[in-house]
Scaffold this motif. Structure first.
Motif, PDB file in Angstrom:
ATOM      1  N   THR A 196      -3.819  -3.222  -1.469  1.00  0.00           N
ATOM      2  CA  THR A 196      -3.292  -2.776  -0.185  1.00  0.00           C
ATOM      3  C   THR A 196      -1.943  -3.472   0.028  1.00  0.00           C
ATOM      4  OG1 THR A 196      -3.760  -2.516   2.141  1.00  0.00           O
ATOM      5  CG2 THR A 196      -4.549  -4.523   1.141  1.00  0.00           C
ATOM      6  N   PHE A 197      -1.415  -3.347   1.235  1.00  0.00           N
ATOM      7  CA  PHE A 197      -0.067  -3.875   1.463  1.00  0.00           C
ATOM      8  C   PHE A 197      -0.071  -5.402   1.496  1.00  0.00           C
ATOM      9  CE2 PHE A 197      -0.575   0.001   4.097  1.00  0.00           C
ATOM     10  CZ  PHE A 197       0.076   0.862   3.221  1.00  0.00           C
ATOM     11  N   THR A 198       1.028  -5.924   1.054  1.00  0.00           N
ATOM     12  CA  THR A 198       1.232  -7.373   1.239  1.00  0.00           C
ATOM     13  C   THR A 198       1.832  -7.563   2.621  1.00  0.00           C
ATOM     14  OG1 THR A 198       3.463  -7.263   0.375  1.00  0.00           O
ATOM     15  CG2 THR A 198       1.692  -7.664  -1.226  1.00  0.00           C
ATOM     16  N   GLN A 199       1.771  -8.785   3.058  1.00  0.00           N
ATOM     17  CA  GLN A 199       2.371  -9.085   4.355  1.00  0.00           C
ATOM     18  C   GLN A 199       3.862  -8.746   4.332  1.00  0.00           C
ATOM     19  OE1 GLN A 199       0.552 -10.301   7.179  1.00  0.00           O
ATOM     20  NE2 GLN A 199       2.445  -9.479   8.071  1.00  0.00           N
ATOM     21  N   ALA A 200       4.487  -9.035   3.191  1.00  0.00           N
ATOM     22  CA  ALA A 200       5.927  -8.770   3.086  1.00  0.00           C
ATOM     23  C   ALA A 200       6.202  -7.271   3.216  1.00  0.00           C
ATOM     24  CB  ALA A 200       6.448  -9.288   1.746  1.00  0.00           C
ATOM     25  N   GLU A 201       5.354  -6.465   2.611  1.00  0.00           N
ATOM     26  CA  GLU A 201       5.563  -5.007   2.687  1.00  0.00           C
ATOM     27  C   GLU A 201       5.381  -4.498   4.118  1.00  0.00           C
ATOM     28  OE1 GLU A 201       4.263  -3.702  -1.849  1.00  0.00           O
ATOM     29  OE2 GLU A 201       2.719  -3.934  -0.302  1.00  0.00           O
ATOM     30  N   ASP A 203       5.911  -6.337   6.770  1.00  0.00           N
ATOM     31  CA  ASP A 203       7.067  -6.827   7.529  1.00  0.00           C
ATOM     32  C   ASP A 203       8.291  -5.962   7.290  1.00  0.00           C
ATOM     33  OD1 ASP A 203       5.527  -8.844   8.507  1.00  0.00           O
ATOM     34  OD2 ASP A 203       6.192 -10.361   7.057  1.00  0.00           O
ATOM     35  N   GLU A 204       8.482  -5.584   6.015  1.00  0.00           N
ATOM     36  CA  GLU A 204       9.710  -4.845   5.672  1.00  0.00           C
ATOM     37  C   GLU A 204       9.574  -3.351   5.921  1.00  0.00           C
ATOM     38  OE1 GLU A 204      10.154  -5.617   1.570  1.00  0.00           O
ATOM     39  OE2 GLU A 204      10.303  -7.787   1.843  1.00  0.00           O
ATOM     40  N   GLY A 205       8.347  -2.893   6.053  1.00  0.00           N
ATOM     41  CA  GLY A 205       8.154  -1.430   6.107  1.00  0.00           C
ATOM     42  C   GLY A 205       8.500  -0.831   4.760  1.00  0.00           C
ATOM     43  N   ALA A 206       7.999  -1.463   3.710  1.00  0.00           N
ATOM     44  CA  ALA A 206       8.354  -1.052   2.349  1.00  0.00           C
ATOM     45  C   ALA A 206       7.903   0.386   2.052  1.00  0.00           C
ATOM     46  CB  ALA A 206       7.703  -2.022   1.359  1.00  0.00           C
ATOM     47  N   PRO A 207       8.637   1.082   1.201  1.00  0.00           N
ATOM     48  CA  PRO A 207       8.268   2.471   0.862  1.00  0.00           C
ATOM     49  C   PRO A 207       7.102   2.528  -0.122  1.00  0.00           C
ATOM     50  CG  PRO A 207      10.232   1.846  -0.339  1.00  0.00           C
ATOM     51  CD  PRO A 207       9.881   0.665   0.506  1.00  0.00           C
ATOM     52  N   GLU A 277       3.570   0.565   8.930  1.00  0.00           N
ATOM     53  CA  GLU A 277       3.998   1.189  10.171  1.00  0.00           C
ATOM     54  C   GLU A 277       5.520   1.327  10.270  1.00  0.00           C
ATOM     55  OE1 GLU A 277       1.669   2.212  12.123  1.00  0.00           O
ATOM     56  OE2 GLU A 277       2.878   3.010  13.734  1.00  0.00           O
ATOM     57  N   LYS A 278       6.203   0.337   9.773  1.00  0.00           N
ATOM     58  CA  LYS A 278       7.659   0.387   9.909  1.00  0.00           C
ATOM     59  C   LYS A 278       8.247   1.555   9.121  1.00  0.00           C
ATOM     60  CE  LYS A 278       9.364  -4.177  11.125  1.00  0.00           C
ATOM     61  NZ  LYS A 278       9.953  -5.412  10.606  1.00  0.00           N
ATOM     62  N   GLN A 279       7.635   1.845   8.018  1.00  0.00           N
ATOM     63  CA  GLN A 279       8.102   2.961   7.205  1.00  0.00           C
ATOM     64  C   GLN A 279       7.974   4.264   8.003  1.00  0.00           C
ATOM     65  OE1 GLN A 279       9.836   4.885   4.471  1.00  0.00           O
ATOM     66  NE2 GLN A 279       9.379   2.762   3.930  1.00  0.00           N
ATOM     67  N   TRP A 280       6.872   4.353   8.651  1.00  0.00           N
ATOM     68  CA  TRP A 280       6.630   5.523   9.496  1.00  0.00           C
ATOM     69  C   TRP A 280       7.658   5.600  10.617  1.00  0.00           C
ATOM     70  CZ3 TRP A 280       3.798   9.837  10.111  1.00  0.00           C
ATOM     71  CH2 TRP A 280       3.718  10.363  11.383  1.00  0.00           C
ATOM     72  N   ASP A 318       1.424  -6.949  13.530  1.00  0.00           N
ATOM     73  CA  ASP A 318       2.414  -7.403  12.558  1.00  0.00           C
ATOM     74  C   ASP A 318       1.793  -8.337  11.540  1.00  0.00           C
ATOM     75  OD1 ASP A 318       4.340  -5.929  13.622  1.00  0.00           O
ATOM     76  OD2 ASP A 318       5.277  -7.509  14.797  1.00  0.00           O
ATOM     77  N   ARG A 319       0.726  -8.984  11.981  1.00  0.00           N
ATOM     78  CA  ARG A 319       0.141  -9.982  11.092  1.00  0.00           C
ATOM     79  C   ARG A 319      -1.333  -9.638  10.833  1.00  0.00           C
ATOM     80  NH1 ARG A 319       3.201 -13.717   9.792  1.00  0.00           N
ATOM     81  NH2 ARG A 319       1.499 -14.893   8.901  1.00  0.00           N
TER      82      ARG A 319
END
Lengths: 513, 232
Positions: A196-201, A203-207, A277-280, A318-319
């Motif tokens: 699943t997503f890392t915290q960094a992903e 945070d960044e909203g990674a693609p 979420e940020k990606q969205w 966020d966390r």
């Protein structure tokens, strides 16, 4: 040849009438079966197709669609490839909303919202709807604790609306990043491959995205399973100043993991694609669902939350540790059982409710399918049996010089004539019978919520109207083509049987019989 | 001009237990129009088999069947059966739900020969074999055995074929009816110039024919028993 067929019909009328009678009965059932399919479609249209919701179909499951540059192209593509998605009902279209896109699901709102920002939530499913609907939702959905409507009735309406939305929309995008993780935490969803997503992903909203196992893409109309590391293009369409749609942006999302429901029988998370979420937010410029961002567990004590009695929510954290704390708090706070966890408890009810409605059509569909299959099989068998039953007659005719080809033609023509006569009687009879049966059938199977109010601006009520179904019931061109093809296939089977009888059976044995 | 039907080097056998039972081995025989032939032999000797071979209804044989020197398989078996030979069976093989007239009409519908296909023509052909009046309109299945056999004969004649092949045509008939059938066959051969080949067990009837062949089971051949016509 025709004279001989006439003689056969006239002189062998006992057997001919028996065959005709059997064909008539079988073709009648086949025609009923075909009509029932139409009834199914009409009932669906009556119940849940009576919608003026035109839902955006910017689906990430179709690479070809992502290549479309405007609405017209996209619409054309969808129409041509409707089978890949679902049948597009008459009058249905595709509308791409301008930004900010009204984001809708069904249907719980915790706060007043402005047009274009209405946040409706399905607890997982996401749709785009017209602004007018959002407006209506807003006026209907916002209520204070003291004037809250009858919850059960309201829930039902919400579900019905969800059903309408589901039927009239193409699954688009899941944004329940936190929701999915909540389900993972609850054990409803398990990661089966990848991660699943890392915290960094987050945070960044990674693609990146996590997708449901079995998820695939359509490319050149071929379904292709995707694997970890594959990229999925996701496009956003916008209206430009001239009110023309255009493709604004395409993102390539890398697949990092697969999940599936822990219990395959249970309907839990129906999301297919989960992104940070940020990606969205970057893609669509608005939040997913009604969004409570960065709340900590203490937020659950808030009076506002209790007041609205929302039964489906998505929380954005966020966390990850906040999420865990939130869930722990949720579990330990019984009064919030009506909150997020309640959604899961309600899933079964929702499904039952939907089945009640879908069941109306499904009951027709299954019964008619069984009858249809049996009727078709028996009709073909009857055509084949005739040749075997009359094999001695075939042998006699062969012995006086008739060729196998002409015998095949004679018997095939006989079968064709009987089938035409059968259809001529069966087609109108089936139509009358089904029309006569519809009111009773619908009375037996109609859902209790009939009619029901919609949230649509243009359609106040949806009613399952038996008279209207009867009136609209008719044979389509496709049905007639099917009847013709079925006739042709049956005749071909008959021809094959005659061919076998004339080639394989020993004439001498038959003549000496 | 007379036509000839020849069987050359006929070999016929079929599986029988672990081996094969030989019926014919290089058997040859010839027939010509204008004559009435009999073929006799013990039960199981292969009389009916022979008829089915020359009628083009059984092709599992070695050797050849020639019509005026042309192999019947070259003519086309359907065409051969349609225009050149007509077979009369012991069990008649009429289409049971059709009446006598219609059984004839079906055969006329199938043959390519120049024949009288008019209603009067059919009536006359039935009358020639003694089927008249209401009997022409009765379903063939309700006619007596003798009457059915006469309809079968009429059907064979109606097609205008030169070769009439009869498989024990009197087997189901009484002596009187049998004599009537034989009289018809004689007339066909001697007056109408047909070739009638009749398989029979009845030596009295066989003696009425122009030529009498017998199956030699020992040598698997067809041999002449009498080649001169009986005295009138």
């Amino acid at each position: 040849m025709l004279k001989r067929i006439g003689l056969n019909f006239r002189r062998n009328c006992g057997w001919t009438l028996e065959r005709l009678g059997l064909f008539l009965v079988l073709l009648f059932f086949l025609a009923v079966s075909i009509l029932m399919r139409t009834v199914t479609a009409l009932v669906n249209e009556e119940l849940i197709g009576a919608s003026d919701l035109y839902v955006s179909v910017s689906t990430q499951t179709n690479n070809e669609l992502n290549k479309c540059e405007n609405l017209a192209e996209a619409e054309e593509h969808l129409r041509q490839n409707a089978a890949l998605f679902r049948t597009l009902a008459a009058g249905e279209g595709v509308i791409y909303a301008d930004r900010p896109i009204t984001f809708s699901g069904v249907l719980s709102v915790s706060k007043p919202c402005e047009p274009g920002e209405a946040s409706l939530l399905t607890g997982g499913r996401a749709y785009f709807v017209e602004k007018s609907v959002a407006e209506k939702c807003k006026s209907k959905l916002w209520y204070a604790a003291q004037d809250k409507p009858d919850e059960e009735a309201w829930k039902k309406q919400v579900w019905l609306e969800e059903m309408r939305l589901l039927t009239n929309s193409q699954m688009n995008f899941q944004c329940t990043c936190a929701g999915t993780q909540l389900e993972m935490y609850l054990g409803n969803v398990v990661l089966t491959e990848g991660r699943t997503f890392t915290q960094a992903e987050i945070d960044e909203g990674a693609p990146v995205c996590v997708v449901r196992k079995g998820y695939g893409i359509f490319e050149n109309n071929e379904f292709t399973q995707i694997s970890i590391g594959d990229t999925l293009p996701v496009s956003v369409y916008l209206l430009d100043e001239d009110q023309q749609t255009r493709k604004a942006e395409t993102r390539e999302l890398t697949v990092i993991g697969f999940y599936e429901n822990a219990d395959p029988e249970a309907i839990q998370l129906s999301a297919y694609l989960v992104v940070p979420e940020k990606q969205w937010l970057e893609l669509y410029g608005f939040g997913c669902g009604f969004l409570e961002q960065n709340r900590d567990a203490d937020y659950l004590d808030g009076e506002q939350f209790k007041q609205v009695g929302a039964n489906a929510m998505v929380f954005q954290f966020d966390r990850l540790d906040s999420l865990e704390a939130f869930i722990r708090r949720l579990e330990n706070t019984p009064e919030y059982g009506a909150g997020s966890l309640q959604y899961f408890a309600n899933v079964d009810d929702t499904v039952n409710m939907l089945s009640e409605f879908y069941g109306v059509a499904e009951s027709f569909r299954s019964v008619s399918a069984i009858f249809g299959l049996l009727a078709a099989a028996f009709a073909v068998t009857l055509a084949v049996l005739d040749a075997f039953y009359r094999r001695r007659e075939l042998a006699i005719l062969q012995s006086i010089g008739e060729s196998g080809g002409r015998l095949t033609l004679q018997f095939s023509l006989e079968t064709l004539l009987l089938l035409i006569l059968g259809w001529a009687a069966a087609i109108p009879a089936a139509l009358r019978a089904v029309r006569a049966a519809i009111p009773g059938l619908l009375r037996q199977t109609a859902p209790t919520e009939n009619p029901f109010a919609t949230l649509s601006e243009n359609i106040e009520m949806v009613t399952l109207d038996a008279d209207r179904v009867c009136e609209r019931l008719s044979y389509s061109r496709q049905d007639i083509i099917f009847f013709a093809l079925f006739t042709l296939v049956t005749v071909l089977f008959c021809a094959a049987a005659v061919h076998i009888c004339t080639r394989r059976f020993h004439v001498r044995t038959l003549l000496n019989h | 001009m007379s036509k000839k039907l020849e069987v050359r080097d006929l070999s016929y056998s079929y599986p029988d237990g672990e081996g094969r039972r030989v019926i014919y081995e290089d058997a040859s025989v010839g027939f010509e129009t204008g004559k009435f032939y009999a073929l006799t032999g013990d039960s199981g000797s292969g009389k009916t088999t022979f008829l089915y071979v020359i009628a083009g209804l059984d092709t599992n044989y070695g050797g050849s069947v020639l019509l005026d020197g042309r192999n019947i398989q070259e003519i086309g078996l359907s065409s051969y059966r349609r225009n050149c030979v007509s077979m009369i069976y012991q069990n008649f093989n009429l289409i049971p739900y059709l009446n006598a007239r219609e059984n004839l009409e079906i055969a006329l519908d199938i043959t390519d020969n120049e024949t009288d296909r008019t209603r009067d023509g059919v009536t006359r052909q039935l009358k020639d074999v003694g089927i008249t009046g209401k009997k022409t309109k009765l379903k063939s299945s309700v006619l007596s055995g003798g009457e059915q056999q006469r309809v079968a004969i009429a059907r064979a004649l109606a097609t205008g074929s030169d070769f009439i092949i009869a498989d024990e045509p009197t087997g189901n008939l009484d002596a009187h009816a049998s004599d009537q059938v034989i009289a018809i066959f004689k007339r066909l051969a001697h007056e109408d110039g047909k070739c009638v080949i009749m398989v029979t067990h009845n030596e009295r009837l066989a003696a009425e024919t122009d030529e009498w062949f017998e199956i030699d089971q020992e040598n698997h051949k067809i041999i002449p028993k009498r080649q001169t016509p009986p005295e009138a």
